[in-house]
Scaffold this active site. Structure first.
Site, short mmCIF file in Angstrom:
data_model
loop_
_atom_site.label_atom_id
_atom_site.label_comp_id
_atom_site.label_asym_id
_atom_site.label_seq_id
_atom_site.Cartn_x
_atom_site.Cartn_y
_atom_site.Cartn_z
N THR A 6 0.82 -1.21 0.00
CA THR A 6 0.00 0.00 0.00
C THR A 6 0.85 1.26 0.00
O THR A 6 0.57 2.21 -0.71
CB THR A 6 -0.88 0.05 1.28
OG1 THR A 6 -1.26 -1.26 1.63
CG2 THR A 6 -2.09 0.92 1.05
N ASP B 289 1.45 -13.51 2.61
CA ASP B 289 1.32 -12.05 2.77
C ASP B 289 2.07 -11.58 4.01
O ASP B 289 1.72 -10.58 4.63
CB ASP B 289 -0.17 -11.66 2.84
CG ASP B 289 -0.43 -10.21 2.41
OD1 ASP B 289 0.50 -9.56 1.90
OD2 ASP B 289 -1.56 -9.75 2.62
N ARG C 145 -10.66 -13.69 -1.21
CA ARG C 145 -11.20 -12.69 -0.30
C ARG C 145 -12.72 -12.61 -0.34
O ARG C 145 -13.34 -12.06 0.59
CB ARG C 145 -10.57 -11.33 -0.52
CG ARG C 145 -10.95 -10.62 -1.77
CD ARG C 145 -10.10 -9.37 -1.94
NE ARG C 145 -10.02 -8.62 -0.72
CZ ARG C 145 -8.92 -7.96 -0.30
NH1 ARG C 145 -7.83 -7.97 -1.00
NH2 ARG C 145 -8.94 -7.28 0.82
N HIS D 153 -4.91 -12.78 -3.37
CA HIS D 153 -6.08 -12.56 -2.50
C HIS D 153 -7.36 -13.03 -3.19
O HIS D 153 -8.44 -12.48 -2.95
CB HIS D 153 -6.26 -11.08 -2.10
CG HIS D 153 -5.01 -10.39 -1.65
ND1 HIS D 153 -4.11 -10.96 -0.78
CD2 HIS D 153 -4.50 -9.15 -1.94
CE1 HIS D 153 -3.11 -10.11 -0.56
NE2 HIS D 153 -3.31 -9.02 -1.26
#
Ligand code: ZN
Length: 376
Positions: free
Chosen positions: A98, A284, A226, A223
């Site tokens: 991020t 992760d 998810r 992901h």
């Protein structure tokens, strides 16, 4: 420097039964029912019936730390080499994530080189969540070409409010640049895509692949577990020749919010027709896991590589039904997704990255990385 491991049940990752494995220097020199080492100085290791499997290839980690969501205080810490070793991860692949501002690729490069100096085969992605990609050498082609540990770009966010909302053409250009840098330097040049909660799912990726010369494996979405709806899109991508990744680290809150636990997701996509060699599992590690209480953000935990070893141990203890699929998803499949042809498998001539696993508990007894014992 010869080491002969005897009396092990070998998984390459497919089951080879009881075999002996000879390690010469950093490589596997032979695997056979009986390896002839007469007349040579050999260190013999008795595995005492343990399972011998390839070292885990963790295709998404944040070794320099991640997070920073909800303020600077929520930045997560660097992941030490020992955490990877204790989890059986001999080949971690690092990404920024991020925050591509207060975390830099130079810092990530330093973390990756530090893991290498401590015996691991660490690699990294250039770029971060957003486009245009941050780089070290000026652009993606140059980073892939000039920097040995850089094997792709990622994790670039799609379907996520924190991403740069990339267009299909931006993704197409990015994958083409990664591919060119890879072609020049003998790498796969993969684009690892972080897929967020957004309803558009893999739509931009599909659009980018249409009307382009790019092979489907140019994009490697992570992901994918998810939310349940994303699993169908993952199956379609795997069937068309791409690779798809499930995130193992999770929290009760994320599962309550709709995330499908990685093992369950793996079972579902295989049952729905995804080829078993195109699904991968990653930790992760170092990424942030928000912790909520009564609907309020109470803090950030960080994901850890031992989510992989814990999952594997549970599968071994449960009696092997899921073992072939899970082991391939932790070893050969991610290595293939990233073009790491000497990783994630046990055969003559590949790197001697291997784990000894206790047959009853599924726990990790020993870790060898490029021929050296890091845990024994
Ligand atoms: Zn992510």
């Amino acid at each position: 420097m010869l080491t002969l491991i005897k009396n092990a049940e070998v998984f390459a990752p497919e089951s080879l039964g009881k075999c002996e494995v000879l390690v010469a220097g950093t490589q596997i020199a032979a695997i056979a029912e009986q390896v002839d080492v007469s007349g040579q100085a050999v260190t013999v290791v008795d595995a005492d019936g343990a399972m011998l499997v390839p070292g885990f290839v963790d295709s998404l980690t944040h070794p320099a730390g991640g997070g920073g969501e909800g303020g600077f205080a929520n930045r997560t810490a660097e992941v030490p080499a020992q955490a990877f070793i204790d989890a059986g991860v001999t080949c971690p692949v690092g990404a920024l994530g991020t925050d591509g501002v207060t975390r830099s690729l130079e810092v990530l490069f330093g973390s990756v080189m530090s893991l290498r100096e401590q015996g691991l085969s660490a690699y990294m992605y250039t770029g971060s969540y957003r486009l245009p990609a941050v780089t070290i050498c000026g652009n993606v082609v140059r980073d892939l070409t000039l920097l040995d540990p850089v094997i792709g770009v990622g994790e670039v966010a799609i379907a996520d409010h924190r991403g740069s909302q990339p267009t299909a053409q931006e993704l197409r250009r990015l994958a083409a640049d990664a591919r060119l840098g890879g072609v020049v330097s003998g790498k796969r040049g993969t684009v690892m895509l972080h897929v967020g909660d957004g309803e558009q799912g893999l739509a931009r990726m599909r659009e980018a692949l249409q009307d382009s010369e790019l092979p489907p494996h140019s994009f490697y979405p992570t992901h994918c577990n998810r939310r349940p709806g994303l699993l169908d899109e993952a199956v379609a991508h795997a069937q068309s020749g791409g690779y798809v990744d499930m995130t193992v680290s999770t929290t009760d809150e994320l599962i309550a919010a709709g995330e499908v636990p990685a093992l369950e997701a793996l079972r579902r996509v295989l049952a729905a027709g995804a080829p078993a060699n195109r699904v991968t599992l990653s930790s992760d590690a170092g990424g942030s896991l928000p912790l909520y209480q009564d609907g309020e953000l109470r803090g950030i935990q960080s994901a850890a590589p031992d989510s992989l070893s814990a999952l594997f141990a549970s599968v071994v203890r449960a009696g092997d039904e899921d073992l072939p699929a899970v082991l391939a998803a932790l070893t050969r499949n991610p290595a293939d997704a990233l073009g790491l042809t000497r990783k994630g498998r046990l055969s003559t001539g590949v790197d001697a990255d291997l784990l000894l696993i206790n047959r009853d508990s599924g726990s990790l007894a020993a870790v060898m990385s490029r021929g050296s014992w890091l845990k024994k």
